[in-house]
Each structure stands twice: as structure tokens, then as C-alpha cells.
Scaffold this motif. Structure first.
Motif, mmCIF file in Angstrom:
data_model
loop_
_atom_site.group_PDB
_atom_site.id
_atom_site.type_symbol
_atom_site.label_atom_id
_atom_site.label_comp_id
_atom_site.label_asym_id
_atom_site.label_seq_id
_atom_site.Cartn_x
_atom_site.Cartn_y
_atom_site.Cartn_z
ATOM 1 N N SER A 85 0.841 -1.207 0.000
ATOM 2 C CA SER A 85 0.000 0.000 0.000
ATOM 3 C C SER A 85 0.878 1.260 0.000
ATOM 4 O O SER A 85 0.492 2.297 -0.533
ATOM 5 C CB SER A 85 -0.955 -0.005 1.196
ATOM 6 N N ILE A 88 2.451 1.582 -3.603
ATOM 7 C CA ILE A 88 1.511 2.129 -4.597
ATOM 8 C C ILE A 88 1.724 3.642 -4.747
ATOM 9 O O ILE A 88 1.629 4.191 -5.837
ATOM 10 C CB ILE A 88 0.048 1.801 -4.184
ATOM 11 N N LEU A 89 2.067 4.305 -3.645
ATOM 12 C CA LEU A 89 2.318 5.751 -3.700
ATOM 13 C C LEU A 89 3.490 6.073 -4.634
ATOM 14 O O LEU A 89 3.492 7.102 -5.306
ATOM 15 C CB LEU A 89 2.606 6.290 -2.293
ATOM 16 N N THR A 91 4.381 4.234 -7.277
ATOM 17 C CA THR A 91 3.920 4.057 -8.662
ATOM 18 C C THR A 91 2.991 5.200 -9.084
ATOM 19 O O THR A 91 2.830 5.479 -10.256
ATOM 20 C CB THR A 91 3.180 2.705 -8.848
ATOM 21 N N GLU A 92 2.377 5.855 -8.094
ATOM 22 C CA GLU A 92 1.504 7.010 -8.396
ATOM 23 C C GLU A 92 2.320 8.305 -8.446
ATOM 24 O O GLU A 92 1.775 9.399 -8.376
ATOM 25 C CB GLU A 92 0.422 7.151 -7.317
ATOM 26 N N ASP A 93 3.649 8.155 -8.515
ATOM 27 C CA ASP A 93 4.546 9.308 -8.617
ATOM 28 C C ASP A 93 4.589 10.175 -7.355
ATOM 29 O O ASP A 93 4.725 11.397 -7.436
ATOM 30 C CB ASP A 93 4.163 10.169 -9.834
ATOM 31 N N LEU A 94 4.426 9.536 -6.212
ATOM 32 C CA LEU A 94 4.497 10.282 -4.950
ATOM 33 C C LEU A 94 5.565 9.647 -4.033
ATOM 34 O O LEU A 94 5.271 9.211 -2.921
ATOM 35 C CB LEU A 94 3.136 10.270 -4.248
ATOM 36 N N ALA A 98 5.499 8.529 -0.010
ATOM 37 C CA ALA A 98 5.721 7.127 0.371
ATOM 38 C C ALA A 98 6.810 7.046 1.445
ATOM 39 O O ALA A 98 6.673 6.296 2.425
ATOM 40 C CB ALA A 98 6.116 6.307 -0.851
#
Ligand SMILES: [Zn+2]
Length: 206
Positions: A85, A88-89, A91-94, A98
Motif C-alpha cells: 500500500s 503504490i504511492l 507508482t503514483e509518482d508520490l 511514500a
């Protein structure tokens, strides 16, 4: 348990300067103006800190080992672990978010708990282990930066919002994380910090 030494302290609630007397085992001192709990000589504090810190670390390990949340919607199912979880941050460009989440919900709590086990072991054995004073200073500094309980509240808020969109199931790791947070809160709140300092200093004086 030893009697604590008397000392001057400022009430955290109302800033009154108070001469706190020496406390016998089991005694507590309250602010005469606002009734805030100033100090407590709790005879079982070290045993409780040690036991809850070890349990909390084990629950933290369990919470990264198993599925954390499961989702199913439109015939598709997916489970994520706690670390996934956070990943995922990325991969979301954050990536910076993360890193902050990982640090505040896993890394800092783990460091705090390991430090608490170390200090409480030293005090229980009545032996000055290397760097006990530094470790105590660090864990007290790290304490406000642990966001485990805030993360948990965030998860519950998100859970309420997405439960109408998908079937959400709470995994074994979620419940482990709840128990980890509860145990860590006990470690944070139960011991009297003044008493801890006093005892760690008296170890080093021996
Ligand atoms: Zn007060």
C-alpha cells in the motif's frame, strides 16, 4: 521500586511552578491548580513497558507479513499488504509521500520500540548498558513523530468511504496493526518520563 526524588517542575497544563515531593511506590502528584497529573511512581512501569514494547514489535512484524486490506468489485479481487500500500504511492509518482508514510508509520515506531526495550531492560537488570541516556533521549524525541494511530484513523475513514464502492475486507495484518498501535500507546503513555530520567541517571552514577 525506589522512591522518586523531589524536584521542581512546571505544570504542562497551566505553567504553575511546583515543588513535587518525593513519591513513594504507587503515589501520584497532581497540580494543585488544575489537577493535572504531574508525576507518578508506578511500581510495575518497567515490566509493563518491556512487555508491551516486545508485544508491539511482534505485532508490527505480523502486520507487514500478511494481507492488510482486500478489495473486490466488478468480479475483480485484490489484496494488498501494508508495504504494497505504501509502494503504490511510488507508482503514483508520490515517492516523497511514500517515504514519509514509511518513516512515520513503520520506521520511527520500530526504532522507538527497540529503544524502549533497550532502556527498560537496562533498568530492569539495574545495569548501565552503553548509551542508555542517549537512547532514552532519542526515544522521547521520536515519540511525537510516530503517526501509527493517525494512519489507523485515516484507514478507517477511507474504509467508510470506499465500502459503498467495493467489498472491502480487513486482513490479518490490519488487526495486527491495531494491536501494535494499542500496545505502543501503552508504552508511550504509561511510564512517568521524569521517573525514567531519574532512574537512568542513577544507573550511570553507580
Ligand atoms: Zn496545572
Amino acid at each position: 521500586m525506589v522512591t522518586t526524588a523531589g524536584s521542581q517542575m512546571v505544570c504542562h497544563e497551566c505553567d504553575l511552578l511546583i515543588a513535587v515531593p518525593a513519591l513513594a511506590s504507587g503515589q501520584k502528584a497532581y497540580c494543585p491548580r488544575c489537577n493535572y497529573l504531574l508525576a507518578a511512581n508506578r511500581p510495575q512501569a518497567l515490566t509493563i513497558v518491556f512487555a508491551f514494547a516486545v508485544s508491539s514489535l511482534l505485532f508490527l512484524l505480523l502486520s507487514i507479513a500478511f494481507p492488510f486490506l482486500g478489495f473486490s468489485a466488478g468480479g475483480q479481487e485484490r489484496t494488498v499488504t501494508l508495504l504494497q500500500s505504501i509502494a503504490i504511492l511510488v507508482t503514483e509518482d508520490l515517492p516523497s509521500l511514500a517515504a514519509i508514510v514509511f518513516t512515520t508509520i513503520i520506521l520511527i515506531p520500530a526504532a522507538f520500540l527497540i529503544g524502549a526495550v533497550y532502556v527498560s531492560s537496562a533498568l530492569k537488570m539495574n545495569r548501565s548498558l552503553p548509551g542508555t541516556v542517549t537512547v532514552l533521549r532519542w526515544i522521547l524525541m521520536l515519540m511525537p513523530w510516530s503517526m501509527a494511530e493517525i494512519f489507523l484513523i485515516g484507514i478507517l475513514v477511507a474504509f467508510v468511504k470506499i465500502v459503498s464502492l467495493a467489498d472491502v475486507s480487513l486482513g490479518l495484518s490490519f488487526w495486527s496493526y491495531v494491536l501494535f498501535t494499542v500496545c505502543m500507546t501503552v508504552v508511550m503513555l504509561y511510564p512517568d518520563k521524569r521517573q525514567l530520567w531519574e532512574r537512568v541517571r542513577s544507573l550511570n552514577d553507580d
